[in-house]
Design an enzyme around this catalytic site. Structure first.
Site, PDB file in Angstrom:
ATOM      1  N   SER A 122      -1.863   4.132   1.302  1.00 22.97           N
ATOM      2  CA  SER A 122      -1.275   4.628   0.053  1.00 22.97           C
ATOM      3  C   SER A 122      -1.829   5.986  -0.329  1.00 22.97           C
ATOM      4  O   SER A 122      -1.323   6.607  -1.260  1.00 22.97           O
ATOM      5  CB  SER A 122      -1.495   3.622  -1.082  1.00 22.97           C
ATOM      6  OG  SER A 122      -2.814   3.177  -1.080  1.00 22.97           O
ATOM      7  N   HIS A 143       5.103   2.721   3.494  1.00 25.87           N
ATOM      8  CA  HIS A 143       4.283   2.386   2.319  1.00 25.87           C
ATOM      9  C   HIS A 143       5.000   1.367   1.445  1.00 25.87           C
ATOM     10  O   HIS A 143       5.952   1.699   0.743  1.00 25.87           O
ATOM     11  CB  HIS A 143       3.971   3.673   1.535  1.00 25.87           C
ATOM     12  CG  HIS A 143       3.068   3.453   0.378  1.00 25.87           C
ATOM     13  ND1 HIS A 143       3.145   4.182  -0.783  1.00 25.87           N
ATOM     14  CD2 HIS A 143       2.055   2.572   0.182  1.00 25.87           C
ATOM     15  CE1 HIS A 143       2.220   3.763  -1.632  1.00 25.87           C
ATOM     16  NE2 HIS A 143       1.549   2.786  -1.068  1.00 25.87           N
ATOM     17  N   GLU A 155       8.282   3.501   0.836  1.00 25.44           N
ATOM     18  CA  GLU A 155       8.281   4.946   1.079  1.00 25.44           C
ATOM     19  C   GLU A 155       8.090   5.170   2.577  1.00 25.44           C
ATOM     20  O   GLU A 155       7.111   4.687   3.157  1.00 25.44           O
ATOM     21  CB  GLU A 155       7.129   5.614   0.300  1.00 25.44           C
ATOM     22  CG  GLU A 155       7.305   5.586  -1.205  1.00 25.44           C
ATOM     23  CD  GLU A 155       6.130   6.210  -1.978  1.00 25.44           C
ATOM     24  OE1 GLU A 155       6.312   6.536  -3.152  1.00 25.44           O
ATOM     25  OE2 GLU A 155       5.033   6.355  -1.406  1.00 25.44           O
ATOM     26  N   ASN A 193       2.923   7.365  -6.459  1.00 24.69           N
ATOM     27  CA  ASN A 193       1.568   7.553  -6.978  1.00 24.69           C
ATOM     28  C   ASN A 193       1.337   8.962  -7.501  1.00 24.69           C
ATOM     29  O   ASN A 193       0.406   9.205  -8.254  1.00 24.69           O
ATOM     30  CB  ASN A 193       0.517   7.195  -5.921  1.00 24.69           C
ATOM     31  CG  ASN A 193       0.316   5.693  -5.846  1.00 24.69           C
ATOM     32  OD1 ASN A 193       0.624   4.975  -6.794  1.00 24.69           O
ATOM     33  ND2 ASN A 193      -0.161   5.216  -4.712  1.00 24.69           N
TER      34      ASN A 193
HETATM   35  P1  NAI Z   1      -7.222  -6.099   1.798  1.00 24.78           P
HETATM   36  O1  NAI Z   1      -8.649  -5.796   1.639  1.00 24.78           O
HETATM   37  O2  NAI Z   1      -6.603  -7.218   1.042  1.00 24.78           O
HETATM   38  O3  NAI Z   1      -6.917  -6.373   3.359  1.00 24.78           O
HETATM   39  C1  NAI Z   1      -7.383  -5.567   4.409  1.00 24.78           C
HETATM   40  C2  NAI Z   1      -7.599  -6.466   5.614  1.00 24.78           C
HETATM   41  O4  NAI Z   1      -7.816  -5.622   6.736  1.00 24.78           O
HETATM   42  C3  NAI Z   1      -8.800  -7.379   5.493  1.00 24.78           C
HETATM   43  O5  NAI Z   1      -8.403  -8.720   5.764  1.00 24.78           O
HETATM   44  C4  NAI Z   1      -9.777  -6.856   6.546  1.00 24.78           C
HETATM   45  O6  NAI Z   1     -10.535  -7.873   7.172  1.00 24.78           O
HETATM   46  C5  NAI Z   1      -8.833  -6.203   7.540  1.00 24.78           C
HETATM   47  N1  NAI Z   1      -9.424  -5.146   8.349  1.00 24.78           N
HETATM   48  C6  NAI Z   1     -10.280  -4.181   7.930  1.00 24.78           C
HETATM   49  N2  NAI Z   1     -10.556  -3.360   8.970  1.00 24.78           N
HETATM   50  C7  NAI Z   1      -9.856  -3.808  10.044  1.00 24.78           C
HETATM   51  C8  NAI Z   1      -9.707  -3.365  11.391  1.00 24.78           C
HETATM   52  N3  NAI Z   1     -10.331  -2.291  11.838  1.00 24.78           N
HETATM   53  N4  NAI Z   1      -8.883  -4.052  12.203  1.00 24.78           N
HETATM   54  C9  NAI Z   1      -8.233  -5.154  11.757  1.00 24.78           C
HETATM   55  N5  NAI Z   1      -8.346  -5.624  10.504  1.00 24.78           N
HETATM   56  C10 NAI Z   1      -9.148  -4.955   9.653  1.00 24.78           C
HETATM   57  O7  NAI Z   1      -6.448  -4.726   1.527  1.00 24.78           O
HETATM   58  P2  NAI Z   1      -4.949  -4.485   1.043  1.00 24.78           P
HETATM   59  O8  NAI Z   1      -4.926  -4.387  -0.430  1.00 24.78           O
HETATM   60  O9  NAI Z   1      -4.036  -5.440   1.720  1.00 24.78           O
HETATM   61  O10 NAI Z   1      -4.688  -3.011   1.587  1.00 24.78           O
HETATM   62  C11 NAI Z   1      -4.457  -2.722   2.938  1.00 24.78           C
HETATM   63  C12 NAI Z   1      -3.844  -1.355   3.086  1.00 24.78           C
HETATM   64  O11 NAI Z   1      -2.658  -1.272   2.323  1.00 24.78           O
HETATM   65  C13 NAI Z   1      -4.721  -0.197   2.628  1.00 24.78           C
HETATM   66  O12 NAI Z   1      -4.479   0.897   3.445  1.00 24.78           O
HETATM   67  C14 NAI Z   1      -4.204   0.052   1.204  1.00 24.78           C
HETATM   68  O13 NAI Z   1      -4.456   1.362   0.759  1.00 24.78           O
HETATM   69  C15 NAI Z   1      -2.735  -0.183   1.407  1.00 24.78           C
HETATM   70  N6  NAI Z   1      -1.986  -0.529   0.193  1.00 24.78           N
HETATM   71  C16 NAI Z   1      -2.491  -1.409  -0.718  1.00 24.78           C
HETATM   72  C17 NAI Z   1      -1.761  -1.737  -1.857  1.00 24.78           C
HETATM   73  C18 NAI Z   1      -2.281  -2.716  -2.851  1.00 24.78           C
HETATM   74  O14 NAI Z   1      -1.736  -2.784  -3.968  1.00 24.78           O
HETATM   75  N7  NAI Z   1      -3.301  -3.505  -2.541  1.00 24.78           N
HETATM   76  C19 NAI Z   1      -0.427  -1.129  -2.116  1.00 24.78           C
HETATM   77  C20 NAI Z   1       0.045  -0.277  -1.036  1.00 24.78           C
HETATM   78  C21 NAI Z   1      -0.731   0.024   0.035  1.00 24.78           C
END
Ligand code: NAI
Length: 499
Positions: A122, A143, A155, A193
């Site tokens: 994001s 996105h 997006e 954003n």
């Molecule tokens: P989260 O923390 O819930 O999940 C991330 C997951 O990725 C975790 O389960 C972690 O163990 C895993 N992980 C970390 N490094 C890894 C790797 N090298 N290989 C495989 N798995 C790995 O995070 P969330 O909120 O789901 O966000 C994920 C992505 O989505 C980020 O880039 C965030 O910026 C983006 N995003 C998040 C939004 C939100 O509202 N939470 C909205 C839009 C985008």
């Protein structure tokens, strides 16, 4: 072209976003491999999805067969080595440039030449993520918004390297998944954003000036059609998260003061007052959902006045005309007047044009813009000249009440609240389009679907007037003398009728 079932999708990161993306892809018919670096995380996400899908089936939103088939299509994957047949990878791992770059490089060695690599980042530049890849043209941003199964927007973000055919393929796929895709160029904050920053920033700036309490500002913006006011929304999102997004957009724009984060929010973060998740933010959430009460609306008859003139056209003026007619009172109209509002004897009640009431005269009050047709009793911000004689505020409030509005006094700030917030959203959207981040329909769709705005910035502009928006921004700029209220060059040009 291969059918969806023949196009396996690999989702990496089984957190909030990854699980949602896996669900949406599987519901669309793909075989989905789900991988997470943390052992057991993908399997745990699958069992949570089983509960979600059962819930959807119980509510009749999905047949039991479809729920079962969707779940069966999701396969937790222990090692990426088994993902060689993926045709699309969507990564939703931790928001960290180096972690994502390392993962993308690793993927290039595993997946086929035609496999598209998509990132759900994001805030990280898609161009920067592509740097160092063997085939950077196949990387694109996809996105999604949280919660992924419910939020319609995606997006589709192109960096400098992205092949337009790759972006188009992901755009079409997003539509097949039931989403509304919008093309965006990789720039800080992408579309939503970025354009949304003023929604929070204007309220935070008004709080810093002690213009009104959070509950008043929230109520006035809800009256303008927003589902939540900025304070309650920041409390919901979490001040740490909201502040981090603002900070990252500010940093990425080389500290352009237009995006300056707020000390008001910084203090909440520093104090651990993060909003709902910590029990307190602007509001106290410890005893469940709160919505502080405001003075109720009491309809009244128009106050006594020798002469009432309605200048220009405004909802306040139109409603007062009806109220006066209902009691058989005379009203004069000056449709070509240089200002808009109501003149009652010596009192001027003017629709804000961005100047403070104090700058306009002594017996002057200014009232806010409401872009939709507000309900009777809708909260409406107003402010009175600091030079006005005593009693002017009560008098102005009476006229607004007689017009069917619930008057909310603010300090005498330029552009009040709704007018300046919407003007700044239009301004940011105009700049985004001017800089080729997206087109105007894309900006409108993104803001309506990504953050549930009641209208898109260009829809508001169509109901307003570019010259009036620029005038309002220029008045704010003259008052504050900073960079924040710098009008977009595109908007300034369109004020001449050229856009
Ligand atoms: P989260 O923390 O819930 O999940 C991330 C997951 O990725 C975790 O389960 C972690 O163990 C895993 N992980 C970390 N490094 C890894 C790797 N090298 N290989 C495989 N798995 C790995 O995070 P969330 O909120 O789901 O966000 C994920 C992505 O989505 C980020 O880039 C965030 O910026 C983006 N995003 C998040 C939004 C939100 O509202 N939470 C909205 C839009 C985008």
């Amino acid at each position: 072209m291969k059918s969806i079932e023949q196009r396996p999708v690999l989702v990496i990161g089984a957190g909030i976003m990854g699980a949602g993306i896996a669900q949406v892809a599987a519901q669309a018919g793909h075989d989905v491999m789900l991988h997470d670096a943390r052992e057991g995380a993908a399997a745990a996400a699958k069992s949570r999805l089983a509960t979600t899908l059962d819930g959807l089936a119980a509510k009749g939103k999905l047949t039991a067969d479809a729920a079962g088939a969707t779940l069966a299509r999701i396969r937790p994957l222990a090692s990426l080595d088994q993902a060689g047949d993926a045709t699309l990878v969507v990564e939703a791992i931790v928001e960290d440039l180096e972690a994502k770059r390392a993962l993308l490089r690793e993927l290039e060695a595993i997946v086929g030449e035609d496999c598209i690599l998509a990132t759900n980042t994001s805030s990280i530049s898609v161009t920067a993520l592509a740097n160092g890849l063997r085939r950077p043209q196949r990387l694109v941003g996809m996105h999604f918004f949280n919660p992924v199964p419910l939020m319609k927007l995606v997006e589709v973000v192109s960096g400098l390297h992205t092949d337009p055919a790759v972006a188009q393929a992901v755009f079409e796929l997003g539509a097949q998944w039931g989403k509304t895709p919008v093309h965006a160029r990789s720039t800080p904050g992408f579309i939503v954003n970025r354009i949304a920053r003023p929604f929070y920033a204007e309220t935070l700036a008004l709080l810093a000036e002690r213009a009104a309490e959070p509950a008043v500002l929230d109520a006035c913006l809800r009256a303008a059609g927003f589902r939540m006011g900025p304070c309650e929304l920041m409390d919901l999102i979490g001040h740490d998260t909201n502040f981090a997004v603002t900070q990252s957009v500010y940093d990425a724009n080389f500290f352009d003061k237009r995006y300056l984060p707020s000390l008001v929010q910084r203090e909440l973060v520093d104090g651990g007052l993060l909003g709902r998740k910590s029990g307190r933010g602007f509001y106290d959430h410890r005893d469940g959902p709160v919505r502080p009460s405001l003075p109720g609306f009491e309809p009244i008859a128009p106050p006594a006045a020798g002469r009432v003139v309605l200048h220009g056209r405004s909802a306040v003026g139109d409603r007062l005309a009806d109220a006066l007619a209902a009691v058989g009172r005379e009203v004069q109209r000056e449709p070509q007047s240089a200002w808009t509002g109501v003149e009652a004897d010596a009192l001027q009640l003017r629709l804000t044009d961005g100047r403070c009431a104090t700058a306009l005269g002594e017996r002057v009050a200014v009232f806010d813009r409401l872009p939709n047709s507000p309900d009777t009793g809708a909260p409406l911000a107003f402010a009175v000249s600091q030079r006005a004689p005593q009693g002017t505020q009560a008098q102005a409030a009476s006229w607004l009440r007689a017009a069917g509005f619930n008057p909310m006094p603010l300090r005498d700030v330029p552009g009040l609240l709704v007018a300046r917030t919407i003007a700044m959203l239009i301004n940011e959207a105009s700049d985004a389009v001017h800089q080729g981040v997206c087109d105007a329909p894309g900006a409108d769709a993104a803001m309506k679907l990504g953050v549930n705005y009641p209208a898109g910035p260009f829809e508001w502009l169509a109901q307003w007037d570019a010259a009036a928006v620029v005038q309002l921004l220029d008045a704010l700029d003259a008052h504050y003398r900073g960079e924040r209220y710098r009008a977009s060059p595109a908007l300034r040009l369109s004020a001449f009728g050229t856009m």
